[in-house]
Motif scaffolding. Sequence first.
Motif, short mmCIF file in Angstrom:
data_model
loop_
_atom_site.label_atom_id
_atom_site.label_comp_id
_atom_site.label_asym_id
_atom_site.label_seq_id
_atom_site.Cartn_x
_atom_site.Cartn_y
_atom_site.Cartn_z
N PRO A 77 19.84 73.87 -58.39
CA PRO A 77 18.77 74.92 -58.45
C PRO A 77 19.13 76.30 -57.90
N GLN A 78 20.33 76.34 -57.25
CA GLN A 78 20.81 77.62 -56.80
C GLN A 78 22.05 77.96 -57.28
N ILE A 79 22.42 77.53 -58.49
CA ILE A 79 23.69 77.92 -59.18
C ILE A 79 23.85 79.41 -59.35
N PHE A 80 22.74 80.45 -59.48
CA PHE A 80 22.96 81.69 -59.60
C PHE A 80 23.18 82.34 -58.27
N ASP A 81 22.59 81.73 -57.33
CA ASP A 81 22.89 82.19 -55.93
C ASP A 81 24.40 81.94 -55.49
N MET A 82 25.05 81.02 -56.10
CA MET A 82 26.36 80.75 -55.87
C MET A 82 27.43 81.64 -56.60
N ILE A 83 26.95 82.01 -57.86
CA ILE A 83 27.65 83.18 -58.65
C ILE A 83 27.85 84.51 -58.01
N ASP A 84 26.49 84.54 -57.45
CA ASP A 84 26.28 85.84 -56.67
C ASP A 84 27.13 86.02 -55.54
N TYR A 85 27.25 84.96 -54.66
CA TYR A 85 27.84 85.24 -53.69
C TYR A 85 29.49 85.09 -53.64
N ALA A 86 30.09 84.49 -54.83
CA ALA A 86 31.34 84.67 -55.23
C ALA A 86 31.63 85.99 -55.42
N ASN A 87 30.81 86.66 -56.21
CA ASN A 87 30.91 87.92 -56.68
C ASN A 87 31.07 88.99 -55.41
N THR A 88 30.20 88.67 -54.60
CA THR A 88 30.42 89.47 -53.25
C THR A 88 31.72 89.50 -52.80
N ARG A 89 32.27 88.47 -52.83
CA ARG A 89 33.77 88.21 -52.22
C ARG A 89 34.75 88.58 -53.30
N ASN A 90 34.47 89.22 -54.42
CA ASN A 90 35.27 89.67 -55.49
C ASN A 90 36.01 88.46 -56.26
N ILE A 91 35.45 87.40 -56.34
CA ILE A 91 36.18 86.15 -56.91
C ILE A 91 35.29 85.87 -58.31
N SER A 92 36.19 85.97 -59.31
CA SER A 92 35.42 85.77 -60.69
C SER A 92 35.19 84.22 -60.96
N THR A 93 33.99 84.25 -61.73
CA THR A 93 33.16 82.76 -61.72
C THR A 93 33.13 82.44 -63.21
N LYS A 94 33.24 81.13 -63.48
CA LYS A 94 33.42 80.58 -65.05
C LYS A 94 32.50 79.34 -64.85
N ILE A 95 31.62 79.09 -65.82
CA ILE A 95 30.93 77.98 -65.93
C ILE A 95 31.07 77.12 -67.38
N SER A 96 31.28 75.77 -67.58
CA SER A 96 31.17 74.93 -68.54
C SER A 96 29.81 74.26 -68.73
N THR A 97 29.29 74.29 -69.88
CA THR A 97 27.79 73.72 -69.75
C THR A 97 27.69 73.19 -71.26
N ASN A 98 26.69 72.12 -71.21
CA ASN A 98 26.23 71.65 -72.72
C ASN A 98 25.42 72.41 -73.14
#
Length: 267
Positions: A77-98
């Motif tokens: 339920p908080q996956i987009f918050d996780m993406i956002d927080y990684a972005n604030t620390r200048n870390i690139s994010t990737k997700i694999s999904t079905n």
Amino acid sequence: VQRHFRRAKAWGYPYHYVVDPINVCVLRCSLCPTGRGTLKRPRGKMALDDFRELIDQVADYAYFVDLYNWGEPFLHPQIFDMIDYANTRNISTKISTNLNYFDEGMARQVVVSGLEELVISLDGADQETYETYRVGGSLDQVIASTRALVRERELHRSPFPIFTIRVLLNRYNEHQIPTIRQLGKQLGVDNVVVAPIMVNTDSREDMERWLPRNEGHSFYDYRTRQDRTLQQVKACPYLWETCVISWEGGVSPCCWYDDPANDFGNA
């Protein structure tokens, strides 16, 4: 340098992190321990505060964080918050999904979230072939969701996320690869990547059921039942470049291991 010389002690920190936000899924994929119900790690999801603390610890060293491993990330339920927080620390994010737990409203969230790459699992050009491996999945749902994502990205005139269709090449879909590539082009994704399926070579049943008939489409030598990539001494960089962390903090030597008995410790 430590990877090149295969050092037992690495002096540098990993720059690539695999952080599994959740190890629960809506599908029952045939070779996945989550789908098979054989996952040895307890089921659960990472708390957002734990994720933030983890990111704070590695932010000075991390370039990439993959937010997936043994589950469907969009169930968190908080996956987009996780993406956002990684972005604030200048870390690139990737997700694999079905993309089987997805709706059009989530398409906008994906595009505006700052996610850099979305890998979409699509293992067949028709429902029968697709569901042979992605048990319980809907190809129509995947196609509709991919169209919604591409449309939303165009609406925002954004180059991100990059959309990649990934095909696990197996005995049932090896004849459909050109059709899947054409489908990817029609959908407007950026890449179609074909990855030979991996099996436990101790299981003759799995090898005979899943490996492509064309041995050239496989990682394996069918006579010796060995992974041909193991003949390349410097094949896998994970021990030197990547840190794999499960939802409850277990630090695994590889994304392939699902048993906490193999963990180095807890983050």
